[in-house]
Design a protein around this motif. Structure first.
Motif, PDB file in Angstrom:
ATOM      1  N   THR A 150       0.808  -1.272  -0.069  1.00 10.47           N
ATOM      2  CA  THR A 150      -0.218   0.191  -0.036  1.00 10.47           C
ATOM      3  C   THR A 150       0.808   1.398   0.009  1.00 10.47           C
ATOM      4  O   THR A 150       0.506   2.437  -0.705  1.00 10.47           O
ATOM      5  CB  THR A 150      -1.029   0.209   1.251  1.00 10.47           C
ATOM      6  OG1 THR A 150      -1.579  -1.455   1.200  1.00 10.47           O
ATOM      7  CG2 THR A 150      -1.810   1.130   1.185  1.00 10.47           C
TER       8      THR A 150
ATOM      9  N   ILE B  96      -6.517  -2.191   1.906  1.00 12.52           N
ATOM     10  CA  ILE B  96      -6.874  -1.717   3.293  1.00 12.52           C
ATOM     11  C   ILE B  96      -7.518  -2.853   3.998  1.00 12.52           C
ATOM     12  O   ILE B  96      -7.288  -2.947   5.196  1.00 12.52           O
ATOM     13  CB  ILE B  96      -7.738  -0.541   3.271  1.00 12.52           C
ATOM     14  CG1 ILE B  96      -6.918   0.408   2.374  1.00 12.52           C
ATOM     15  CG2 ILE B  96      -8.160  -0.024   4.555  1.00 12.52           C
ATOM     16  CD1 ILE B  96      -5.657   1.062   2.947  1.00 12.52           C
TER      17      ILE B  96
ATOM     18  N   VAL C  41      -8.322   5.214  -1.521  1.00 16.97           N
ATOM     19  CA  VAL C  41      -7.803   4.749  -0.251  1.00 16.97           C
ATOM     20  C   VAL C  41      -8.162   5.569   0.966  1.00 16.97           C
ATOM     21  O   VAL C  41      -8.621   4.877   1.946  1.00 16.97           O
ATOM     22  CB  VAL C  41      -6.166   4.910  -0.332  1.00 16.97           C
ATOM     23  CG1 VAL C  41      -5.511   4.604   0.917  1.00 16.97           C
ATOM     24  CG2 VAL C  41      -5.682   3.692  -1.435  1.00 16.97           C
TER      25      VAL C  41
ATOM     26  N   ALA D 116      -8.137  -0.820  -4.014  1.00 16.53           N
ATOM     27  CA  ALA D 116      -7.843  -0.272  -2.640  1.00 16.53           C
ATOM     28  C   ALA D 116      -8.577  -0.859  -1.336  1.00 16.53           C
ATOM     29  O   ALA D 116      -7.889  -0.915  -0.419  1.00 16.53           O
ATOM     30  CB  ALA D 116      -8.383   1.181  -2.639  1.00 16.53           C
TER      31      ALA D 116
END
Length: 934
Positions: A24, A124, A85, A120
């Motif tokens: 990330t 996450i 994000v 994303a």
């Protein structure tokens, strides 16, 4: 091992966090750095207005311009990803409490997003779930495990409902599940069979509550949340009551039943080591001498309602200890009901009736089926019920610590033959007399019709257990309702009487009451009080059940008859429409019954037996077949005519030529009926008593083998290609979790006996290839394989001459010294035994039929008669064998032998309450009588 497993799980979660975080950050920070270093700021320096920007774009394309345009696209994509994000971080932060209990929300959220948003969300979400996995073990669970020395309070809904072993001493309960740990030492790693011997494993059932997760359940009941994969592996794919299955460890539904492993240390020392490791007897763990804890839920206890929970908390300690002892003793009795999937359940008493029905069904199928026709198959539902009843009826001595295998807890003993049960309450069958209350009883709800169908089946199967005596319980049903519940039954069938309408059904009930009154008057005794009557006198007319759907015209008559309901005399049951003054029972789809608690003798939650229409049709077909009848109403709308007639049409003569045998033409027919020369060190006989012979010795060996070892050998002989461990455990009814240790003990017992008898010290007589077990074909041969191979050659070619076919059949039947595994009562062997019997008798019947229609050959006829006498002695109730034997005896002028064969058949059928077929009687009837009748 628990410490290493926990460490491994934590390291996996930590690496997941590091990997996802690195990926990330690379996307968020690495992409801007790469774009900055490669192209700098793509915005031109000398453009101060929109006009200048337009002029710049109108210029011819150049390499710097293309690079600047690609850089702009890269910065736009990065900005879009960064905004996604941020949005996902906000979403996962807002839904963090939900993710703590249900990680399926992460998967559902990702599935609902587009490709751009999913990247994303995956980054996450994976990071959040991995962090939760690291942080979760130290969090406070909704159900805290008990600390040392503390007693766990009773649990109302999520109690264990069944212990799968019967090893517990009555009055004792297992140690707290949260503190139970496996006693496997480090030296046993990688040896599951040693682990199985080092710890005695029990299993408990757990009812899932709202908000439960496998993590919480393992944390509370196994003492380690990281053991949740054990629970998942134990329950994966099991069909729950709602028809769903556990396929996702993050998805649990309230009301599901999960099996939890409970491991207790075993005090049995392992015996001496062997090649496969120590063969430890599968004895259950001995209970501690400490007093039982009333806080631990008891075995075989059903989920309690709120009122029952309040009563349990208010009860004194002594009452709880007594309840624990009663439930532990009840668990040893085994189940009282047999399930057939989601919507069918019958009692063990009804199953005992189906077991008796199956015997008559086989007799009539042998009588009606022709040798050329395929053998009819018994309904799987009936076969399963009959096997359970057979297991319950077998003697079950106390378990010996030296037993090689541990069997599953058998079902409870069925009630007496004249008892009809309607449901199960607290793991005990409830008799029909519960319905015989003054004023009658009314069933409503979505499960009422299925329960009524099971009640009719229970009455009819009880009549089968009492044959040839008349049934003690009978039922009267209007034709319309009978066709809805059990279509195809004749108007008068054993214990069932179909009335033309409701009025006639009421009149039959009134006549039954009059017959009872006359019987009481003849005995010159006053009628007993209703509360003192259990069953009518054996000389009386028995008990009658009136089952109807009342309408407005007859509701008053039914109400008047229902007022005379008494146990053992009359029971009035109505469906759908409540009867005034009757007890109202509301029955759910799963059989759970809501009823007024007026009977203190049967409190609690009653679950009625139930049968779906499909299961009811299977039961009706078998019941009709047990009387040599066929369904009367098989041609229903939008259905084909019956495909299973009572007398099947002969199959085409070429059906048996579908699998040609090229080697048959070159193999000469056997010249004698003697057994072939033994070619392997060991020969196993399973056609007749299970016996082992060693080459060069006439006497059998292994006469001291335990019964479970003989059963194991017979099972493998019936499946020469091998059986998986799970299939063997199912057929031998091994206790769940003890399969590996039990099979190792069985292999070891066979190896020791045969090595000592043959002198072979290195060979494995039972081959094990992973989970597959089979007999070593180079070391053990079986009479079953010789019988099957030789019999297949007898009629494998259309041009096979009769003498050659006779020689092959004689050679095959020389191996047939009796039914498969004769002298035993194995539950799995019935279908195999019947199939082999059909093969042997069909071969002899085909030869007899050819001899009756061929020119007289005394030598061939005498040889066929010898075969018929051999099979007739083994199966004296096989009527077709007797018919052909009588014809051949008469053709040979041996009328006394023909009469003797008929007398033997008549005697054996009389033991079943049957008589020979009229066609058989006509064969031995005097000729003058036959001519006069014509």
């Amino acid at each position: 091992m628990t410490h290493h497993s926990a460490l491994r799980e934590r390291l996996t979660a930590a690496f997941t966090v590091l990997g996802t975080l690195s990926f990330t950050l690379a996307l968020l920070a690495g992409m801007p750095y790469v774009l900055w270093r490669a192209t700098g700021v793509p915005w031109p320096d000398r453009i101060s207005s929109w006009r200048e920007l337009g002029e710049r774009l109108a210029e011819p394309l150049s390499d710097p311009l293309v690079i600047n345009l690609l850089a702009v696209v890269g910065w736009v994509c990065w900005a879009a990803f960064a905004s996604t994000v941020i949005r996902e971080i906000c979403w996962y932060t807002a839904h963090l409490p939900h993710l703590l209990h249900d990680r399926r929300a992460h998967k559902d959220h990702v599935a609902a997003l587009s490709v751009k948003g999913a990247l994303a969300a995956v980054c996450i979400g994976t990071l959040v779930v991995a962090v939760l996995s690291l942080w979760r073990p130290s969090s406070a669970s909704a159900q805290q495990p008990p600390s040392t020395g503390m007693v766990r309070p009773p649990i109302a809904v999520t109690v264990p409902v069944r212990l799968s072993t019967g090893q517990q001493t009555p009055g004792r309960v297992p140690a707290a599940l949260g503190s139970a740990k496996p006693t496997t030492v480090a030296s046993h790693q990688g040896h599951p069979e040693r682990d199985a011997g080092a710890a005695a494993v029990q299993h408990v059932e757990y009812t899932v509550r709202e908000g439960d997760t496998l993590w919480d359940i393992a944390h509370t009941y196994l003492g380690d949340a990281l053991k949740w994969p054990r629970i998942y592996a134990l329950n994966k794919g099991h069909v729950q009551r709602d028809g769903d299955q556990l396929t996702d460890p993050d998805l649990l539904k309230s009301g599901w039943q999960l099996t939890l492993p409970v491991i207790q240390p075993s005090t049995t020392p392992p015996p001496a080591s062997d090649k496969e490791g120590p063969a430890v007897p599968d004895t259950a763990a001995q209970t501690s001498s400490a007093p039982p804890s009333p806080a631990r839920p008891t075995p075989d206890q059903k989920p309690a309602t709120g009122q029952q929970t309040a009563r349990r908390h208010a009860a004194p300690r002594a009452r709880q200890d007594s309840h624990v002892a009663d439930q532990a003793a009840e668990a040893e009795r085994g189940p009282a009901a047999i399930g057939f999937g989601e919507a069918s359940l019958i009692g063990i008493t009804t199953a005992a009736g189906l077991l008796a029905t199956r015997r008559y069904w086989y007799v009539y199928q042998r009588r009606l089926r022709r040798p050329e026709a395929p053998a009819p198959a018994l309904s799987p539902l009936v076969d399963k019920a009959a096997q359970a009843a057979q297991e319950a009826a077998q003697p079950h001595p106390p378990r010996d610590p030296e037993d090689l295998v541990t069997r599953r807890t058998p079902p409870q003993q069925p009630r007496s033959a004249d008892t009809v049960t309607i449901g199960v309450d607290d793991n005990a069958e409830i008799p029909l007399d519960l319905l015989a209350a003054a004023g009658g009883c009314t069933w409503t709800g979505p499960g009422a019709e299925d329960a009524a169908r099971a009640l009719l089946t229970g009455i009819l199967t009880a009549a089968e257990r009492q044959r040839p005596a008349p049934p003690r319980v009978s039922v009267v049903v209007p034709e319309e309702l009978a066709a809805r519940l059990l279509p195809g039954l004749p108007p008068q069938f054993t214990a069932l009487t179909q009335a033309a309408d409701t009025a006639q059904a009421v009149r039959l009930a009134e006549q039954h009451l009059v017959a009872h009154a006359r019987a009481q008057h003849d005995r010159d005794t006053p009628p007993p009080r209703p509360e003192a009557v259990n069953l009518a006198d054996e000389a009386g007319p028995g008990s009658l059940v009136l089952l109807a759907v009342p309408d407005a015209a007859h509701i008053g008559q039914i109400q008047a008859v229902a007022a005379r309901s008494q146990p053992g005399i009359l029971t009035v049951l109505t469906l759908d429409t409540p009867l005034p003054g009757a007890g109202h029972w509301h029955i759910a789809t799963d059989g759970t019954t809501t009823r007024p608690s007026t009977n203190a003798q049967h409190p609690g939650q009653l679950e009625l037996f139930r049968l779906t229409p499909e299961a009811g049709r299977d039961m009706a077909e078998v019941l009709l077949g047990a009387h040599g009848q066929r369904s009367h109403l098989r041609a229903l709308p939008k259905q084909q005519p019956p495909s299973r007639p009572a007398r099947p049409q002969p199959a085409p003569a070429h059906d048996e030529e579908l699998e040609p045998e090229p080697a048959v033409a070159s193999d000469p027919p056997p010249t004698s009926a003697s057994r072939p020369q033994q070619t392997t060190p060991v020969r196993l006989h399973v056609l007749g008593p299970v016996t082992l012979y060693v080459r060069g010795h006439a006497e059998p060996v292994g006469t001291n083998l335990r019964p479970e070892v003989r059963e194991f050998l017979a099972l493998l002989a019936a499946h020469p290609t091998g059986l998986l461990t799970a299939d063997i455990a199912d057929k031998l009814h091994l206790e769940f979790g003890t399969e590996q240790n039990a099979l190792k003990n069985l292999r070891r017992a066979v190896r020791r006996t045969l090595r000592a008898a043959t002198g072979i010290t290195e060979g494995e007589f039972i081959l094990r290839q992973g989970e597959l077990h089979k007999i070593h074909p180079d070391l053990i041969e079986t009479d079953l394989s010789d019988f099957t191979r030789t019999l297949k050659r007898a009629f494998s070619s259309a041009g096979e001459s009769a003498p050659d076919a006779l020689a092959y059949v004689r050679a095959a039947l020389s191996h047939y010294c009796g039914p498969f595994a004769q002298g035993t009562d194995h539950l799995w062997a019935d279908a195999i035994r019947e199939h082999l019997t059909t093969q042997a008798t069909d071969a002899a019947l085909r030869l007899a039929h050819q001899a009756e229609h061929a020119p007289a050959d005394p030598q061939q006829r005498n040889a066929i008669l010898t075969l018929l006498e051999h099979l007739g002695a083994l199966h004296p109730d096989h009527e077709l064998l007797t018919q052909h034997a009588i014809r051949l005896y008469q053709a040979a002028g041996r009328h006394d032998a023909a009469r003797h064969a008929y007398t033997r058949l008549e005697r054996h059928l009389a033991e079943l309450g049957l008589e020979p077929d009229p066609a058989t009687e006509a064969l031995v009837a005097p000729r003058t009588t036959t001519r006069r009748m014509g």
